[in-house]
Every structure is written in structure tokens, then in C-alpha cells.
Write a protein that holds these residues in place. Structure first.
Motif, short mmCIF file in Angstrom:
data_model
loop_
_atom_site.label_atom_id
_atom_site.label_comp_id
_atom_site.label_asym_id
_atom_site.label_seq_id
_atom_site.Cartn_x
_atom_site.Cartn_y
_atom_site.Cartn_z
N HIS A 18 0.85 -1.19 0.00
CA HIS A 18 0.00 0.00 0.00
C HIS A 18 0.89 1.24 0.00
CE1 HIS A 18 -3.38 -2.60 0.84
NE2 HIS A 18 -2.63 -3.19 1.74
N GLN A 19 0.61 2.13 -0.94
CA GLN A 19 1.40 3.36 -1.07
C GLN A 19 1.00 4.35 0.01
OE1 GLN A 19 3.78 3.37 -3.58
NE2 GLN A 19 4.60 5.11 -2.46
N LEU A 20 1.98 4.97 0.64
CA LEU A 20 1.76 6.01 1.63
C LEU A 20 2.23 7.33 1.05
CD1 LEU A 20 3.17 4.12 4.74
CD2 LEU A 20 0.78 4.37 4.10
N SER A 21 2.11 8.41 1.81
CA SER A 21 2.64 9.69 1.34
C SER A 21 4.15 9.72 1.49
CB SER A 21 2.00 10.83 2.14
OG SER A 21 2.32 10.70 3.50
N ALA A 22 4.77 10.72 0.90
CA ALA A 22 6.22 10.95 0.98
C ALA A 22 7.01 9.77 0.43
CB ALA A 22 6.64 11.26 2.41
N TRP A 23 6.52 9.16 -0.63
CA TRP A 23 7.21 8.08 -1.33
C TRP A 23 7.47 6.85 -0.45
CZ3 TRP A 23 8.90 13.18 -1.57
CH2 TRP A 23 8.58 13.84 -2.75
N ARG A 24 6.65 6.64 0.52
CA ARG A 24 6.78 5.46 1.39
C ARG A 24 5.69 4.46 1.02
NH1 ARG A 24 8.40 7.44 7.40
NH2 ARG A 24 10.07 8.82 6.77
N ARG A 25 5.91 3.22 1.43
CA ARG A 25 4.91 2.18 1.23
C ARG A 25 4.96 1.21 2.41
NH1 ARG A 25 8.08 -0.10 -4.03
NH2 ARG A 25 10.02 -0.39 -2.96
N ASP A 110 12.36 7.62 0.22
CA ASP A 110 12.03 8.87 0.92
C ASP A 110 12.98 9.98 0.46
OD1 ASP A 110 10.56 10.42 2.60
OD2 ASP A 110 11.26 9.50 4.46
N ARG A 111 12.42 11.16 0.23
CA ARG A 111 13.21 12.31 -0.22
C ARG A 111 13.02 13.46 0.75
NH1 ARG A 111 10.37 11.77 -5.91
NH2 ARG A 111 11.32 9.83 -6.55
N PRO A 112 14.00 14.31 0.87
CA PRO A 112 13.79 15.48 1.75
C PRO A 112 12.70 16.37 1.19
CG PRO A 112 15.89 15.63 0.60
CD PRO A 112 15.30 14.30 0.26
N ARG A 113 11.91 16.92 2.05
CA ARG A 113 10.82 17.80 1.63
C ARG A 113 11.37 19.20 1.35
NH1 ARG A 113 5.60 15.47 4.20
NH2 ARG A 113 6.40 13.47 4.81
N GLN A 114 10.83 19.82 0.31
CA GLN A 114 11.24 21.17 -0.06
C GLN A 114 10.03 22.09 0.00
OE1 GLN A 114 12.91 20.85 -3.94
NE2 GLN A 114 14.72 19.75 -3.25
#
Length: 127
Positions: A18-25, A110-114
């Protein structure tokens, strides 16, 4: 090819992601452990000395279960035992199947948020 006994083979069952926000699953991941030992034969009599060796099979299962209950790590929670099937006799081998479940979160992408901002000057320049 033969392998040394006792042995534990790991089987990963199919699972849904299941896909989550912020490129997580995330996923609940089921794992089957196949605990294989040499079959021990004994008679039902109390004087049969082989009964101790036959019962050591269950001691091995208990040790594997204790290790699995203590297993968790970064990205996955503690394993929970969901099913057990003992004494699958395959001729000279005996197999026990233990089914475990863990919940895992994959954050490898996961990527840093901008923060995205537009200054008032940029908005005026576009009009």
C-alpha cells in the motif's frame, strides 16, 4: 543436494503493498519457516529411550519461536505467530511449518521535503 540437519528454510508468501505519502509504502509480510529435522521413530512405551530424542524436536521449535518473537528492526515490527503445523513426515525427514507476520514500512525512496514559495514580486511580474 543434501543439507545439514536440523535446517530452517524461509518462504516469503505473496503480499500486497500500500502506497503512503512521501514516497513510502507499507505491507503486512507473511513468512513461513520450514523447520526440518531427521524423523525420530519410537514406540509408545515409557521405557523407550528414543522418546527424549523425539521430543527434542519440539524444543527446537520452541527455540526458533523465541528467536522470531524477539526479531524486529528498522522498518519492520515484531513478528507474530499466526499458524503452526507440526509433524509433516516426509519419510526420513520431519517438517514443521510456522507462519509469521510482520508489518513493514519501506522508506528507501524517501526524499527530503522542499518548501515551495512564491514571493509577491514574482506574482506581480507574471500579471
Amino acid at each position: 543436494m543434501p543439507w545439514p540437519l536440523p535446517a530452517v528454510f524461509i518462504e516469503f508468501e505473496q503480499y500486497e503493498v500500500h502506497q503512503l505519502s512521501a514516497w513510502r509504502r507499507e505491507a503486512d509480510i507473511p513468512v513461513r519457516l520450514h523447520i526440518v529435522t531427521r524423523a525420530q521413530t519410537y514406540t509408545a512405551g515409557a521405557n523407550d529411550k528414543r522418546i527424549d530424542a523425539a521430543l527434542q524436536y519440539f524444543d527446537l521449535i520452541d527455540r526458533v519461536n523465541a528467536a522470531m518473537q524477539a526479531l524486529s528492526g528498522e522498518g519492520f515490527g515484531a513478528f507474530q505467530l499466526t499458524a503452526s503445523a507440526t509433524n509433516h513426515n516426509h519419510g526420513e525427514l520431519m517438517e514443521n511449518i510456522e507462519r509469521w507476520l510482520t508489518h513493514a514500512i519501506d522508506a528507501t525512496a524517501d526524499r527530503p521535503r522542499q518548501a515551495v514559495t512564491l514571493s509577491t514580486m514574482e506574482i506581480i511580474d507574471r500579471v
